[in-house]
Design an enzyme around this catalytic site. Structure first.
Site, PDB file in Angstrom:
ATOM      1  N   LYS A 144       0.772  -1.210   0.117  1.00  0.00           N
ATOM      2  CA  LYS A 144       0.107  -0.008  -0.207  1.00  0.00           C
ATOM      3  C   LYS A 144       0.754   1.148  -0.129  1.00  0.00           C
ATOM      4  CE  LYS A 144      -4.121  -2.010   0.489  1.00  0.00           C
ATOM      5  NZ  LYS A 144      -5.574  -1.694   0.170  1.00  0.00           N
ATOM      6  N   LYS A 173     -10.515  -3.873  -4.433  1.00  0.00           N
ATOM      7  CA  LYS A 173     -11.672  -3.238  -4.787  1.00  0.00           C
ATOM      8  C   LYS A 173     -10.896  -1.840  -5.156  1.00  0.00           C
ATOM      9  CE  LYS A 173     -13.807  -3.868  -0.531  1.00  0.00           C
ATOM     10  NZ  LYS A 173     -12.970  -3.960   0.640  1.00  0.00           N
ATOM     11  N   LYS A 212      -4.014  -9.786  -6.885  1.00  0.00           N
ATOM     12  CA  LYS A 212      -5.020 -10.292  -5.986  1.00  0.00           C
ATOM     13  C   LYS A 212      -6.342  -9.329  -6.849  1.00  0.00           C
ATOM     14  CE  LYS A 212      -6.128  -8.341  -2.152  1.00  0.00           C
ATOM     15  NZ  LYS A 212      -6.775  -7.950  -0.975  1.00  0.00           N
TER      16      LYS A 212
END
Ligand code: AQP
Length: 330
Positions: A111, A194, A191
């Site tokens: 992230k 969202k 993966k």
């Protein structure tokens, strides 16, 4: 009854990965465990987000969970920020957590790269808040997708550190994986997420799902219809394993390897099976949207039930760490 905790971020539309990796499993566990499920809004603010959309996203996320079977008679469902004890316990856990261990977390590194311009303390502290979410309910089990295993292991470490310093208080929670713990995105590489524009939304209309499947990446070595494929390298096959019957899975496995079936036909079977399962969920969401007050009531009562547990545990924690002042009264 042992207790379970798990959460989902209101950070976008719930996708097939969230569903088969976590939510479907959550719904199957309600008969065997005391289940606490949470829309983790404080986790979702660790990356940039639209303030004006947050309430809508929280309600949409909770509505999908109920539509998937997480009704208030079967579990406790609530919004993280409605029980502030989660963040209070986070602070205390921060004080037994070495910074270096947080910096080593895979999700933080990923992230951090994705959000280079906003690597905030919350992003680093994410696993500590997650540990507090779990341990404030003294949950013994945490059903999550594969990507969250490291964080649950970390919460065990925090429990151990706290117990060693202040006395036995928290259990060491165990991961419960679903039978489809990792679904890749339609890009076939990362993966399903969202935030990555590679997701099949649980509420996407059938024609959108069909189109996303049609263009989804399969085994890259299978260029022509006559080439044999390898299901072990194909994300569509992983989705079959999550949505199709065992006899269909065996059929596809065999006929993909022998080029007896092409990707188009294989995807059509998947689409049909997927819609059979998620079509009714979409219908229930539409019904619930007719009565928005229902979700408000569910979340209010869920928060009240969880707050009662969290308050008691925080009282014990304050006492153990020496900040509970008897002279202040109750
Ligand atoms: N692709 C996936 N396959 C299997 N399980 C998955 N989960 C998420 N993606 C997959 C599981 O879903 C639960 C809720 O996840 P989350 O929304 O709280 O956080 P996340 O893992 O960060 O999900 P996303 O979709 O990738 O969200 P963004 O893009 O906002 O970060 C978890 O149990 C997770 O393991």
């Amino acid at each position: 009854m042992d207790r379970i905790f798990s959460g989902i971020q209101p950070s976008g539309e719930i996708h097939i990965g969230n569903y088969v990796g976590a939510i479907r499993n959550w719904a199957q566990l309600v008969n065997r465990y005391d289940c606490v499920y949470c829309v983790v809004d404080y986790h979702a603010i660790t990356i940039e987000y639209e303030v004006a959309l947050m309430q809508q996203r929280i309600l949409e996320t909770a509505t999908v969970l109920v539509a998937c079977g997480l009704t208030p008679d079967r579990c406790k469902l609530f919004v993280q920020s409605h029980v502030p004890e989660h963040t209070e316990l986070t602070w205390i856990f921060n004080c037994v957590t070495p910074v270096g261990e947080l910096e080593r977390m895979t999700q933080f590194k990923e992230k951090g790269k994705q959000h280079r311009h906003n690597v905030n303390v919350g992003l680093l502290d994410y696993p500590v808040l997650q540990a507090a979410d779990i341990l404030i309910y003294k949950a013994g089990y945490v059903p999550v997708g594969e990507d969250q295993i490291q964080h649950v292991e970390f919460s065990r470490e925090i429990a151990r550190k706290f117990n060693a310093r202040f006395g036995d208080t928290f259990p060491e929670p165990q991961v419960l994986l679903s039978d489809a713990p990792r679904i890749l995105g339609t890009d076939g590489g990362s993966k399903m997420s969202k935030s990555l524009n590679n997701a099949i939304g649980l509420l996407d209309p059938p024609e959108v799902i069909q189109e996303k499947l049609r263009t989804a990446v399969t085994d890259a070595n299978r260029q022509r219809r006559s080439d044999p494929g390898n299901p072990d390298r194909c994300n569509i096959f992983t989705m079959h394993q999550a949505f199709s019957r065992p006899d269909q899975i065996a059929f596809i496995d065999h006929h993909c390897r022998t080029a007896g079936i092409g990707c188009i036909e294989c995807k059509e079977i998947l689409f049909k099976n997927m819609m059979e399962e998620i079509g009714p969920i979409q219908g229930r969401v539409r019904e619930m949207n007719q009565n928005p007050q229902y979700m408000v009531d569910v979340l209010k009562s869920g928060a009240a039930r969880c707050k009662a547990i969290a308050k008691e545990v925080m009282d014990e924690v304050r006492s153990k760490i020496g900040v509970k002042a008897g002279w202040m009264g109750k």
